[in-house]
Write a protein that holds these residues in place. Structure first.
Motif, mmCIF file in Angstrom:
data_model
loop_
_atom_site.group_PDB
_atom_site.id
_atom_site.type_symbol
_atom_site.label_atom_id
_atom_site.label_comp_id
_atom_site.label_asym_id
_atom_site.label_seq_id
_atom_site.Cartn_x
_atom_site.Cartn_y
_atom_site.Cartn_z
ATOM 1 N N LEU A 129 0.821 -1.208 0.000
ATOM 2 C CA LEU A 129 0.000 0.000 0.000
ATOM 3 C C LEU A 129 0.856 1.258 0.000
ATOM 4 C CD1 LEU A 129 -2.919 -0.988 2.396
ATOM 5 C CD2 LEU A 129 -2.937 -0.838 -0.096
ATOM 6 N N ASP A 133 0.345 3.946 -2.827
ATOM 7 C CA ASP A 133 0.023 5.327 -2.466
ATOM 8 C C ASP A 133 1.058 6.294 -3.038
ATOM 9 O OD1 ASP A 133 -2.273 4.635 -1.138
ATOM 10 O OD2 ASP A 133 -1.341 4.591 0.848
ATOM 11 N N GLN A 134 2.320 5.879 -3.072
ATOM 12 C CA GLN A 134 3.345 6.724 -3.677
ATOM 13 C C GLN A 134 3.072 6.900 -5.166
ATOM 14 O OE1 GLN A 134 7.377 5.335 -3.230
ATOM 15 N NE2 GLN A 134 8.251 7.137 -4.216
ATOM 16 N N MET A 136 0.188 6.973 -6.568
ATOM 17 C CA MET A 136 -0.907 7.911 -6.743
ATOM 18 C C MET A 136 -0.458 9.343 -6.481
ATOM 19 S SD MET A 136 -2.997 5.735 -7.692
ATOM 20 C CE MET A 136 -4.461 6.738 -7.883
ATOM 21 N N SER A 137 0.525 9.537 -5.635
ATOM 22 C CA SER A 137 1.022 10.891 -5.392
ATOM 23 C C SER A 137 1.792 11.413 -6.593
ATOM 24 C CB SER A 137 1.918 10.912 -4.142
ATOM 25 O OG SER A 137 3.143 10.239 -4.382
ATOM 26 N N PRO A 140 -1.647 11.228 -9.792
ATOM 27 C CA PRO A 140 -2.935 11.077 -9.101
ATOM 28 C C PRO A 140 -4.137 10.925 -10.036
ATOM 29 C CG PRO A 140 -2.156 13.339 -8.981
ATOM 30 C CD PRO A 140 -1.027 12.527 -9.535
ATOM 31 N N TYR A 146 -5.190 3.743 -10.797
ATOM 32 C CA TYR A 146 -6.388 3.529 -9.994
ATOM 33 C C TYR A 146 -6.895 2.097 -10.137
ATOM 34 C CZ TYR A 146 -7.230 8.417 -8.679
ATOM 35 O OH TYR A 146 -7.151 9.673 -8.121
ATOM 36 N N ARG A 149 -4.685 -0.287 -8.150
ATOM 37 C CA ARG A 149 -4.870 -0.104 -6.711
ATOM 38 C C ARG A 149 -6.221 -0.678 -6.289
ATOM 39 N NH1 ARG A 149 -4.493 5.590 -3.446
ATOM 40 N NH2 ARG A 149 -6.518 5.905 -4.442
ATOM 41 N N ARG A 161 -12.801 0.989 -0.539
ATOM 42 C CA ARG A 161 -11.715 1.715 -1.205
ATOM 43 C C ARG A 161 -11.547 1.217 -2.641
ATOM 44 N NH1 ARG A 161 -6.622 2.037 2.835
ATOM 45 N NH2 ARG A 161 -6.042 3.719 1.394
ATOM 46 N N ASP A 165 -11.930 3.593 -6.140
ATOM 47 C CA ASP A 165 -10.967 3.672 -7.240
ATOM 48 C C ASP A 165 -11.601 3.235 -8.565
ATOM 49 O OD1 ASP A 165 -8.896 4.749 -5.816
ATOM 50 O OD2 ASP A 165 -7.809 2.861 -5.541
#
Length: 217
Positions: A129, A133-134, A136-137, A140, A146, A149, A161, A165
């Motif tokens: 995760l 998450d990195q 998506m940063s 994004p 998406y 994830r 969640r 997505d």
């Protein structure tokens, strides 16, 4: 057939076939391009992805191998081959491709996505995760990220969640019956029978009878 040796036209036609859900016709065009130009990375990549959608990961990896012989620093191919290796259970080779993708282009996010999938396959939820998450940063608004994830969240049991997505991906590709059906499947797992049924019916309507009508349990 007009301009039978026009590689750009064949590649464009292959993409059009895929848009129309005609993978066999696309494969034919990719094969012809490779016959005429054995160093055409785009054709190998396109054909590999079709093999992947059919879960024929051995042939997919073979095509990725050929693409990397031509362009060894192609980030997209490294990421795609890494994801294919994950599907075969070869997580060590997958990680090599993921790490190489990050090394070549750390700001595209693909390598981090790939590493997240490897950590997930190894059962390391926290690292998985963190990598996702990195990703998506970095990117994004990239629907591709998406989707992966969402798949990870679903397999981890974090269904709300996953649905969030999938909502993003489906908004960008509202006629993708496979994605809509997948969201229906996830909704069914949280007891949202009404939402699940709506997605299944929508997917079936888009598929014109080509979508599996059986509801998942």
């Amino acid at each position: 057939e007009r301009y039978p040796d026009n590689l750009s036209a064949r590649l464009a036609r292959a993409s059009a076939h895929l848009q129309k859900q005609e993978p066999d016709a696309a494969l034919s065009d990719y094969a012809k391009v490779i016959e005429l130009d054995p160093k055409n990375t785009y054709a190998y990549l396109g054909r590999a992805r079709i093999h992947g959608t059919r879960r024929d990961f051995i042939h997919a990896i073979a095509d990725y191998d050929q693409a990397l012989l031509v362009h060894p620093d192609n980030v997209i191919v490294h990421v795609d081959r890494g994801l294919a290796y994950i599907r075969t259970g070869d997580v060590d080779r997958a990680m090599v491709d993921c790490d190489r993708a990050v090394e070549i282009s750390p700001q595209t996010g693909g390598g981090q996505l790939c590493r997240g999938r490897v950590y997930f396959a190894k059962g390391n939820r926290e690292r998985a995760l963190a990598e996702l998450d990195q990703t998506m940063s970095i990117k994004p608004r990239h629907e591709y990220f998406y989707y992966f994830r969402a798949e990870s969240f679903s397999q981890l049991g974090e269904f709300d969640r996953a649905i969030a997505d999938l909502d993003v991906v489906i908004k960008a590709d509202p006629k993708n019956q496979a994605l809509i059906r997948e969201r229906g499947t996830v909704k069914s797992k949280i007891g949202d029978g009404v939402g699940a049924e709506a997605d299944f019916r929508r997917a079936e309507a888009l598929g014109s009878g080509n979508t599996d009508p059986v509801r998942p349990k």
